[in-house]
Design an enzyme around this catalytic site. Structure first.
Site, PDB file in Angstrom:
ATOM      1  N   CYS A  49       0.866  -1.186   0.000  1.00  6.91           N
ATOM      2  CA  CYS A  49       0.000   0.000   0.000  1.00  6.91           C
ATOM      3  C   CYS A  49       0.902   1.236   0.000  1.00  6.91           C
ATOM      4  N   HIS A  50       0.354   2.343  -0.465  1.00  4.41           N
ATOM      5  CA  HIS A  50       1.126   3.584  -0.478  1.00  4.41           C
ATOM      6  C   HIS A  50       1.639   3.938   0.932  1.00  4.41           C
ATOM      7  N   THR A  51       0.896   3.547   1.957  1.00  5.01           N
ATOM      8  CA  THR A  51       1.299   3.880   3.331  1.00  5.01           C
ATOM      9  C   THR A  51       2.593   3.164   3.732  1.00  5.01           C
ATOM     10  N   HIS A  71       0.744  -4.219   5.708  1.00  2.00           N
ATOM     11  CA  HIS A  71      -0.517  -4.280   6.460  1.00  2.00           C
ATOM     12  C   HIS A  71      -1.682  -4.689   5.574  1.00  2.00           C
ATOM     13  N   GLU A  72      -1.386  -5.088   4.313  1.00  2.66           N
ATOM     14  CA  GLU A  72      -2.433  -5.653   3.457  1.00  2.66           C
ATOM     15  C   GLU A  72      -2.065  -7.109   3.262  1.00  2.66           C
ATOM     16  N   CYS A 101     -11.980  -4.585  19.458  1.00  6.07           N
ATOM     17  CA  CYS A 101     -12.066  -5.409  20.673  1.00  6.07           C
ATOM     18  C   CYS A 101     -13.516  -5.603  21.093  1.00  6.07           C
ATOM     19  N   CYS A 104     -13.973  -1.577  24.274  1.00  6.86           N
ATOM     20  CA  CYS A 104     -13.422  -0.288  24.718  1.00  6.86           C
ATOM     21  C   CYS A 104     -14.425   0.844  24.483  1.00  6.86           C
ATOM     22  N   CYS A 107     -15.109   1.239  20.739  1.00  8.49           N
ATOM     23  CA  CYS A 107     -15.908   0.156  20.148  1.00  8.49           C
ATOM     24  C   CYS A 107     -17.362   0.206  20.608  1.00  8.49           C
ATOM     25  N   CYS A 115     -10.423   1.723  17.552  1.00  9.35           N
ATOM     26  CA  CYS A 115     -10.457   0.906  18.774  1.00  9.35           C
ATOM     27  C   CYS A 115      -9.184   1.226  19.551  1.00  9.35           C
ATOM     28  N   ARG A 119      -3.946   0.115  20.274  1.00  8.21           N
ATOM     29  CA  ARG A 119      -3.430   1.183  19.412  1.00  8.21           C
ATOM     30  C   ARG A 119      -2.131   1.816  19.951  1.00  8.21           C
ATOM     31  N   CYS A 179      -6.713  -3.429   3.449  1.00 11.77           N
ATOM     32  CA  CYS A 179      -6.556  -1.975   3.504  1.00 11.77           C
ATOM     33  C   CYS A 179      -7.231  -1.266   2.331  1.00 11.77           C
ATOM     34  N   ARG A 377      -2.200  -2.391  -7.536  1.00  8.78           N
ATOM     35  CA  ARG A 377      -1.597  -3.160  -6.451  1.00  8.78           C
ATOM     36  C   ARG A 377      -0.742  -4.294  -7.027  1.00  8.78           C
TER      37      ARG A 377
HETATM   38  N1  LIG Z   1      -6.973   6.725   5.854  1.00  5.57           N
HETATM   39  C1  LIG Z   1      -6.747   5.458   5.595  1.00  5.57           C
HETATM   40  O1  LIG Z   1      -7.305   4.570   6.258  1.00  5.57           O
HETATM   41  C2  LIG Z   1      -5.839   5.079   4.496  1.00  5.57           C
HETATM   42  C3  LIG Z   1      -5.076   6.012   3.847  1.00  5.57           C
HETATM   43  N2  LIG Z   1      -4.294   5.672   2.799  1.00  5.57           N
HETATM   44  C4  LIG Z   1      -3.613   6.752   2.104  1.00  5.57           C
HETATM   45  O2  LIG Z   1      -4.417   7.051   0.960  1.00  5.57           O
HETATM   46  C5  LIG Z   1      -3.594   7.569  -0.087  1.00  5.57           C
HETATM   47  C6  LIG Z   1      -3.823   6.779  -1.359  1.00  5.57           C
HETATM   48  O3  LIG Z   1      -3.338   5.458  -1.227  1.00  5.57           O
HETATM   49  P1  LIG Z   1      -3.148   4.530  -2.529  1.00  5.57           P
HETATM   50  O4  LIG Z   1      -4.383   4.558  -3.351  1.00  5.57           O
HETATM   51  O5  LIG Z   1      -2.594   3.262  -2.051  1.00  5.57           O
HETATM   52  O6  LIG Z   1      -2.011   5.363  -3.244  1.00  5.57           O
HETATM   53  P2  LIG Z   1      -1.614   5.530  -4.787  1.00  5.57           P
HETATM   54  O7  LIG Z   1      -0.271   6.138  -4.803  1.00  5.57           O
HETATM   55  O8  LIG Z   1      -1.837   4.259  -5.506  1.00  5.57           O
HETATM   56  O9  LIG Z   1      -2.698   6.572  -5.321  1.00  5.57           O
HETATM   57  C7  LIG Z   1      -2.578   7.961  -5.209  1.00  5.57           C
HETATM   58  C8  LIG Z   1      -2.934   8.565  -6.560  1.00  5.57           C
HETATM   59  O10 LIG Z   1      -2.960   9.993  -6.440  1.00  5.57           O
HETATM   60  C9  LIG Z   1      -2.285  10.522  -7.566  1.00  5.57           C
HETATM   61  N3  LIG Z   1      -1.848  11.878  -7.272  1.00  5.57           N
HETATM   62  C10 LIG Z   1      -0.697  12.288  -6.684  1.00  5.57           C
HETATM   63  N4  LIG Z   1      -0.677  13.634  -6.591  1.00  5.57           N
HETATM   64  C11 LIG Z   1      -1.840  14.069  -7.138  1.00  5.57           C
HETATM   65  C12 LIG Z   1      -2.382  15.355  -7.350  1.00  5.57           C
HETATM   66  N5  LIG Z   1      -1.725  16.448  -6.996  1.00  5.57           N
HETATM   67  N6  LIG Z   1      -3.613  15.445  -7.939  1.00  5.57           N
HETATM   68  C13 LIG Z   1      -4.276  14.331  -8.319  1.00  5.57           C
HETATM   69  N7  LIG Z   1      -3.786  13.083  -8.155  1.00  5.57           N
HETATM   70  C14 LIG Z   1      -2.592  12.953  -7.572  1.00  5.57           C
HETATM   71  C15 LIG Z   1      -1.141   9.560  -7.791  1.00  5.57           C
HETATM   72  O11 LIG Z   1      -0.570   9.723  -9.076  1.00  5.57           O
HETATM   73  P3  LIG Z   1       0.987   9.273  -9.256  1.00  5.57           P
HETATM   74  O12 LIG Z   1       1.005   7.800  -9.063  1.00  5.57           O
HETATM   75  O13 LIG Z   1       1.283   9.683 -10.658  1.00  5.57           O
HETATM   76  O14 LIG Z   1       1.761  10.022  -8.218  1.00  5.57           O
HETATM   77  C16 LIG Z   1      -1.890   8.237  -7.641  1.00  5.57           C
HETATM   78  O15 LIG Z   1      -2.564   7.877  -8.828  1.00  5.57           O
HETATM   79  C17 LIG Z   1      -2.165   7.516   0.449  1.00  5.57           C
HETATM   80  O16 LIG Z   1      -1.866   8.781   1.015  1.00  5.57           O
HETATM   81  C18 LIG Z   1      -2.244   6.453   1.535  1.00  5.57           C
HETATM   82  O17 LIG Z   1      -1.214   6.610   2.480  1.00  5.57           O
HETATM   83  C19 LIG Z   1      -4.231   4.393   2.316  1.00  5.57           C
HETATM   84  C20 LIG Z   1      -4.968   3.430   2.918  1.00  5.57           C
HETATM   85  C21 LIG Z   1      -5.746   3.658   4.129  1.00  5.57           C
HETATM   86  N1  LIG Z   2       1.350   6.893  11.543  1.00  7.01           N
HETATM   87  C1  LIG Z   2       0.854   8.074  10.879  1.00  7.01           C
HETATM   88  C2  LIG Z   2      -0.630   7.959  10.598  1.00  7.01           C
HETATM   89  C3  LIG Z   2      -0.908   6.954   9.558  1.00  7.01           C
HETATM   90  C4  LIG Z   2      -2.391   6.860   9.299  1.00  7.01           C
HETATM   91  O1  LIG Z   2      -3.090   7.839   9.262  1.00  7.01           O
HETATM   92  N2  LIG Z   2      -2.845   5.657   9.078  1.00  7.01           N
HETATM   93  C5  LIG Z   2      -4.189   5.401   8.666  1.00  7.01           C
HETATM   94  C6  LIG Z   2      -4.208   4.168   7.904  1.00  7.01           C
HETATM   95  S1  LIG Z   2      -3.188   4.274   6.500  1.00  7.01           S
HETATM   96  C7  LIG Z   2      -3.301   2.806   5.821  1.00  7.01           C
HETATM   97  O2  LIG Z   2      -2.766   2.565   4.785  1.00  7.01           O
HETATM   98  C8  LIG Z   2      -5.129   5.184   9.830  1.00  7.01           C
HETATM   99  O3  LIG Z   2      -6.070   4.431   9.767  1.00  7.01           O
HETATM  100  N3  LIG Z   2      -4.927   5.848  10.887  1.00  7.01           N
HETATM  101  C9  LIG Z   2      -5.672   5.656  12.080  1.00  7.01           C
HETATM  102  C10 LIG Z   2      -4.784   5.097  13.141  1.00  7.01           C
HETATM  103  O4  LIG Z   2      -5.278   4.821  14.238  1.00  7.01           O
HETATM  104  O5  LIG Z   2      -3.592   4.944  12.879  1.00  7.01           O
HETATM  105  C11 LIG Z   2       1.081   9.321  11.699  1.00  7.01           C
HETATM  106  O6  LIG Z   2       1.414   9.202  12.869  1.00  7.01           O
HETATM  107  O7  LIG Z   2       0.902  10.375  11.113  1.00  7.01           O
HETATM  108 ZN   LIG Z   3      -2.831   0.817   3.531  1.00  8.48          ZN
HETATM  109 ZN   LIG Z   4     -12.089  -1.557  21.049  1.00 12.00          ZN
END
Ligand SMILES: NC(=O)C1=CN([C@@H]2O[C@H](COP(=O)(O)OP(=O)(O)OC[C@H]3O[C@@H](n4cnc5c(N)ncnc54)[C@H](OP(=O)(O)O)[C@@H]3O)[C@@H](O)[C@H]2O)C=CC1
Ligand SMILES: N[C@@H](CCC(=O)N[C@@H](CSC=O)C(=O)NCC(=O)O)C(=O)O
Ligand SMILES: [Zn+2]
Ligand SMILES: [Zn+2]
Length: 385
Positions: A49-51, A71-72, A101, A104, A107, A115, A119, A179, A377
């Site tokens: 994943c991008h993260t 994490h995936e 859980c 908590c 939850c 949760c 964490r 994820c 992916r």
């Molecule tokens: N909140 C949550 O629970 C989660 C958060 N995330 C976060 O979500 C985001 C996306 O993840 P993922 O889909 O895996 O990542 P990807 O890198 O696959 O997707 C991001 C996309 O955004 C594009 N992009 C970058 N900059 C711009 C811009 N300025 N304008 C428009 N598009 C742009 C990228 O293009 P290019 O490839 O050309 O750079 C790419 O196509 C990440 O920041 C990740 O960390 C992920 C999973 C869970």
């Molecule tokens: N560790 C980072 C925060 C990272 C973050 O926001 N993670 C997301 C999931 S990203 C998955 O690909 C999230 O769910 N956050 C909630 C959580 O409890 O972590 C930082 O400290 O900035």
């Molecule tokens: Zn992720």
């Molecule tokens: Zn919980």
């Protein structure tokens, strides 16, 4: 399950991140047996994943090294520690970075999927008893990551951080539900709760953004605009249900901003926008492209340490709402079964995100794949058999 491994350390292959910005070291490590309320999983498939790349880049305030990222991932329970009642050896499972859980304050609130059970230690790269289950060949401890560490053939997770799934579901697709797919789809159908006829714009059309698009389509949104700087994403956007695609580098009139373009296309702004880029300037655009009075912008993207979001407070005074979403608002243990069923009956596309496959040993190339616009992916397979 191999009874011969129960209660013993296991030597297996893993990818160790020794330092930020350095390639992962694919090497043999030792994985200790699970303690009470812990589960040892043989990971079959994991995706990047991008993260994972974000933490490896050194931009994550919680990033610790050496660690085992990932994490995936999905696999099969090898053994369980004392007092584990929810999964058993042989179960097919997905690791959950958002634990559930069920007990908590979070939850039981009915208000969030976050949760608090594990964490705090999860963020410090250790198991709830404050120790690690991973050691390298020199006997040095290696940190866990996001409570999952799926870049190891065997990993140990807390029992609240794992969900058993239908064994008929393929584990490669299941890994993506750990994820990206769940996060985007859930952000649309749960966090935003998009309704029929709503207008939606998605900034960043990787796996997360395309999954938002898929969720918005499932809900009957009338207009779904995918926005990405890479033209290779245009076809993907259409495949997952977008009605329009904008590349801001090419499709804006001279002097026109993306906010102006979106406002013009939607008679004053969108009902919902989503940031799936992690870029704080884009987060501002996403908020300001929302319709006055009711538009909601959902932040999903993860921004680097030190980054902050800003806008004129007037944007909020006039009714736009800024929200965030972690794991799509999905409660992993109680709601994953429903997503698996949706996948199995064809209502949720998952296989379509697997654009690349590699043996686990090629994990560093999988990180490279992420930078190519055609890669959604890369799924890594552990056992070459
Ligand atoms: N909140 C949550 O629970 C989660 C958060 N995330 C976060 O979500 C985001 C996306 O993840 P993922 O889909 O895996 O990542 P990807 O890198 O696959 O997707 C991001 C996309 O955004 C594009 N992009 C970058 N900059 C711009 C811009 N300025 N304008 C428009 N598009 C742009 C990228 O293009 P290019 O490839 O050309 O750079 C790419 O196509 C990440 O920041 C990740 O960390 C992920 C999973 C869970
Ligand atoms: N560790 C980072 C925060 C990272 C973050 O926001 N993670 C997301 C999931 S990203 C998955 O690909 C999230 O769910 N956050 C909630 C959580 O409890 O972590 C930082 O400290 O900035
Ligand atoms: Zn992720
Ligand atoms: Zn919980």
């Amino acid at each position: 399950m191999s009874a011969s491994t129960v209660g013993k350390p296991i030597q297996c292959i893993a990818a160790v991140a020794y330092d930020a910005k350095k390639p992962l070291s694919v090497e043999e490590i030792t994985v200790d047996p699970p303690k009470g309320h812990e589960v040892r999983i043989k990971i079959e498939y994991t995706a990047v994943c991008h993260t994972d790349a974000y933490t490896l880049s050194g931009s994550d305030p919680e990033g610790l090294f050496p660690c085992i990222l990932g994490h995936e991932g999905a696999g099969i329970v090898e053994s369980v520690g004392d007092d584990v009642t929810t999964v058993k050896p042989g179960d097919h499972v997905i690791a959950l970075y958002t634990a559930e859980c069920g007990k908590c304050k979070f939850c039981t609130s009915g208000k969030t999927n976050l949760c608090s059970a594990v964490r705090a230690t999860q963020g410090r790269g250790i198991m709830p008893d404050e120790t690690t289950r991973f050691h390298n060949g020199k006997g040095e401890g290696i940190y866990h990551f996001m409570g999952c560490s799926t870049f190891s053939e065997y990993t140990v997770v807390a029992d609240v951080s794992v969900v058993a799934i239908d064994p008929k579901a393929p584990l490669d697709a299941a890994s993506l539900l750990g994820c990206g797919v769940t996060t985007g789809y859930g952000a649309a159908v749960k966090t935003a709760d998009v309704q029929k006829g709503d207008t939606v714009a998605v900034f960043g059309c990787g796996t997360v953004g395309l999954s938002v698009i898929q969720g918005a389509k499932a809900r009957g949104a009338s207009k779904i605009i995918g926005i990405d700087i890479n033209n290779k994403k245009k076809q993907y956007c259409s495949d997952f249900g977008a009605t329009d695609f904008i590349n801001p580098k090419e499709d804006l009139a001279k002097g026109q901003t993306i906010v102006e373009k979106l406002t013009e296309m939607t008679d004053g702004g969108l009902d919902f926008t989503f940031d799936c880029t992690g870029n704080t300037k884009i987060m501002r655009d996403a908020l300001e492209a929302c319709h006055k009075g009711w538009g909601q912008s959902i932040i999903i993207g993860v921004a680097a340490a030190g980054e902050e979001i800003s806008t004129r407070p007037f944007q909020l005074v006039t009714g736009r709402v800024w929200k965030g979403s972690a794991f799509g608002g999905i409660k992993g243990r109680s709601e994953m079964g429903g997503l698996i069923k949706d996948y199995q009956n064809g209502a949720l596309k998952v296989d379509e995100f697997i654009t690349h496959r590699r043996p686990f040993e090629e994990i560093n190339q999988a990180f490279e794949d992420l930078h190519h616009g055609d890669c959604l992916r890369t799924v890594l397979k552990f056992d070459k058999k």
